[in-house]
Design an enzyme around this catalytic site. Structure first.
Site, mmCIF file in Angstrom:
data_model
loop_
_atom_site.group_PDB
_atom_site.id
_atom_site.type_symbol
_atom_site.label_atom_id
_atom_site.label_comp_id
_atom_site.label_asym_id
_atom_site.label_seq_id
_atom_site.Cartn_x
_atom_site.Cartn_y
_atom_site.Cartn_z
ATOM 1 N N ARG A 197 0.835 -1.197 0.000
ATOM 2 C CA ARG A 197 0.000 0.000 0.000
ATOM 3 C C ARG A 197 0.872 1.250 0.000
ATOM 4 N NH1 ARG A 197 -5.109 -1.805 1.217
ATOM 5 N NH2 ARG A 197 -5.257 -3.787 2.363
ATOM 6 N N GLY A 198 0.269 2.359 -0.439
ATOM 7 C CA GLY A 198 0.968 3.635 -0.408
ATOM 8 C C GLY A 198 2.024 3.749 -1.500
ATOM 9 N N GLY A 222 -7.389 -2.633 -6.422
ATOM 10 C CA GLY A 222 -8.778 -2.252 -6.241
ATOM 11 C C GLY A 222 -9.111 -0.887 -6.795
ATOM 12 N N GLY A 224 -9.169 2.054 -5.416
ATOM 13 C CA GLY A 224 -8.185 3.084 -5.082
ATOM 14 C C GLY A 224 -6.958 3.001 -5.968
ATOM 15 N N ASP A 253 -13.915 -8.296 -1.934
ATOM 16 C CA ASP A 253 -15.296 -7.996 -1.569
ATOM 17 C C ASP A 253 -16.223 -7.926 -2.777
ATOM 18 O OD1 ASP A 253 -14.528 -7.812 1.074
ATOM 19 O OD2 ASP A 253 -14.270 -5.641 1.034
ATOM 20 N N MET A 296 -15.109 -11.307 5.629
ATOM 21 C CA MET A 296 -14.678 -10.015 5.100
ATOM 22 C C MET A 296 -15.826 -9.372 4.331
ATOM 23 S SD MET A 296 -10.779 -10.897 3.889
ATOM 24 C CE MET A 296 -10.160 -9.228 4.075
ATOM 25 N N GLU A 349 -18.064 -8.106 8.074
ATOM 26 C CA GLU A 349 -17.374 -7.278 9.072
ATOM 27 C C GLU A 349 -17.919 -5.854 9.152
ATOM 28 O OE1 GLU A 349 -13.299 -6.165 8.007
ATOM 29 O OE2 GLU A 349 -13.663 -6.950 6.007
ATOM 30 N N TYR A 398 -8.060 -13.227 7.538
ATOM 31 C CA TYR A 398 -7.348 -13.219 6.264
ATOM 32 C C TYR A 398 -7.231 -14.602 5.610
ATOM 33 C CZ TYR A 398 -5.922 -8.461 7.485
ATOM 34 O OH TYR A 398 -5.916 -7.131 7.795
ATOM 35 N N ARG A 401 -8.571 -14.914 2.060
ATOM 36 C CA ARG A 401 -7.940 -14.171 0.969
ATOM 37 C C ARG A 401 -6.535 -14.692 0.645
ATOM 38 N NH1 ARG A 401 -5.876 -8.140 2.867
ATOM 39 N NH2 ARG A 401 -3.880 -8.824 3.695
#
Length: 483
Positions: A197-198, A222, A224, A253, A296, A349, A398, A401
């Site tokens: 991420r990031g 995804g 983002g 998801d 999830m 969740e 997790y 996934r």
């Protein structure tokens, strides 16, 4: 990302004119037309879109014979203007609640006889961003093999650590990929590129891509990640840096807009259904036992609903899209225990957050969700104790996934990977590939990233789940339907 008003949403009746059956949509301005991709083709991306009243053109702006035309005589190639209808329904009972963003229809992905890029000059890189998802390695393998075997591309790389590996390639390993490296990776969960991420910085990434001589970039992640891909496309366009940026949307998801489903979703549902069976064993082996399985699904309940349908063992499914009260939940629990002596509950969740709200935000500004699973367990244990009942709480977290991809999911991943490569080689950029009516299409990345898909209370999926679980009106979203 917050949902934006898409062109053609039901709130904009003036733009809801349907396209003709031949796929034309001349009444739409290019920016609103889902199949007008002149701004997303490297042969025309710097032109005024209005100068291309008809798109796509019959042939690419640059006529390079696809190497598969020589290697496989008689192979079928798409027409460059081949489209898939945005809607295939007539007299639609739910027309008033559907977005019309695809009313211009969608250009079909897959291979064409003539392409934009000279394969010998192609240098490709791919990146996996965000969290893990079954099928990431299948996508990596599929993209690598298609480039190598179908287009004879030999310079193929994988950036590690998500966008970090592109903005700071000196700090993150760049893997050289070939058929030998990826031969068995689809047998494993996770990503050999270490999803991260990031690290997104469009100017830095464009500079890195230019220095590395990259002209094909595959972004796997995804909504983002795809929004970042769109920003990267805009920066490359501003710099007039010709790079085909093609996304493969990922979400365990299944909450990516417009596409039929995301890769890895079926694998996660299969894994979740097995966990539900474990919860059923525990509950049915105890007098007045209630199995609770938390799955999830932060903002969408697709995993929970599909796993409940797949297991056919669930008596109550709670999803973020449907608000419930604990009074109604406890009443249903009592009714089910009276009827069959045990019960199984599946909860996403993100469900029931009004019951467990934390009021907190994380470092990225996202709401910190309360633990609805633990809340259900404790509340129902307190409710059941005087009756001699108890709960059995399972949170696989997790686990669902990180599993290896299932065979059908792997086939779907291969289709997406191949079509991502074909789309890039045709010269498209700032786009994603995804299935529309089970046909892989090309979609603008900004469209994919404009919001999140959620279960509609009127959808066949949810109503089937309600019926399968024998849920009462009070827990089915019926009150929302009435409004």
């Amino acid at each position: 990302l917050p949902k934006k008003n898409l062109p053609g949403d039901p709130a904009e009746p003036s733009l809801r004119k349907s396209s003709d059956n031949d796929g034309t949509s001349a009444e739409l301005p290019p920016s609103d037309d889902s199949s007008h991709l002149s701004e997303h083709h490297l042969g025309a991306w710097l032109d005024d879109p209005a100068s291309h009243p008809c798109w796509p053109q019959k042939h690419s702006a640059k006529k390079v014979l696809n190497p598969m035309a020589r290697a496989r005589p008689g192979m079928n190639f798409l027409n460059t203007d081949e489209k898939v209808l945005g809607s295939i329904l007539l007299n639609d009972s739910k027309a008033s609640i559907r977005s019309n963003a695809l009313r211009g229809n969608c250009i079909r992905a897959n291979a064409t006889e003539y392409i934009f890029w000279e394969p010998a000059k192609v240098k490709a890189v791919m990146v996996t961003c965000g969290g893990l998802c079954p099928g990431l390695n299948s996508i990596i393998k599929g993209v690598t093999n298609c480039l190598w075997h179908d287009y004879n591309v030999r310079k193929i790389y994988g950036a590690t650590g998500g966008y970090n590996g592109l903005s700071a390639p000196d700090k993150y390993q760049m893997l050289e990929l070939n058929p030998e490296v990826v031969r068995e990776i689809h047998m494993k969960g996770g990503s050999i590129l270490k999803a991260g991420r990031g690290g997104f910085d469009a100017p830095k990434i464009c500079k890195s891509l230019q220095q590395l001589g990259i002209n094909l970039l595959f972004v796997i992640g995804g909504d983002g990640t795809q929004f970042a891909g769109h920003l990267l496309y805009e920066e490359a366009r501003r710099q007039r840096l010709p790079i085909s940026i093609v996304g493969v949307p990922k979400s365990i998801d299944n909450d990516v807009l417009f596409v039929d489903r995301t890769f890895g979703f079926d694998s996660a549902v299969e894994s979740a259904a097995e966990v539900i069976r474990n919860g059923w064993v525990e509950a049915s082996s105890c007098e007045k036992g209630v199995g609770i399985v938390k799955l999830m699904g932060r903002d969408a309940g697709f995993v929970a609903a599909h796993a409940a349908l797949a297991s056919n063992l669930v008596d109550l499914c709670l999803v973020p899209e449907v608000k419930v009260t604990m009074e109604d939940v406890c009443e249903h629990v009592d009714d089910v225990l009276k009827r069959k002596k045990y019960m199984v509950i599946v909860v996403a969740e993100g469900a029931g957050q009004d019951l467990v709200a934390t009021g907190e935000k994380d470092a990225t500004g996202h709401t910190v969700y309360g633990d609805i699973g633990v809340y259900l367990r404790d509340t129902l244990n307190k409710h059941l104790k005087p009756q001699g009942g108890r709960t059995f709480y399972i949170d696989p977290s997790y686990i669902i996934r990180s599993v290896p991809v299932t065979p059908n999911d792997h086939i779907y991943c291969s289709r997406l990977a191949n079509n991502a490569v074909h789309t890039a080689m045709r010269g498209y950029t700032g786009v994603c590939v995804g299935a529309i009516h089970n046909v892989i299409c090309i979609l603008k990345s900004k469209l994919i990233a404009s919001g999140k898909k959620q279960i509609k209370v009127k959808s066949t999926t949810w109503q089937s789940c309600v019926q399968n679980c024998h849920m009462p009106h009070s827990l089915s979203g019926g009150a929302q339907l009435a409004r």
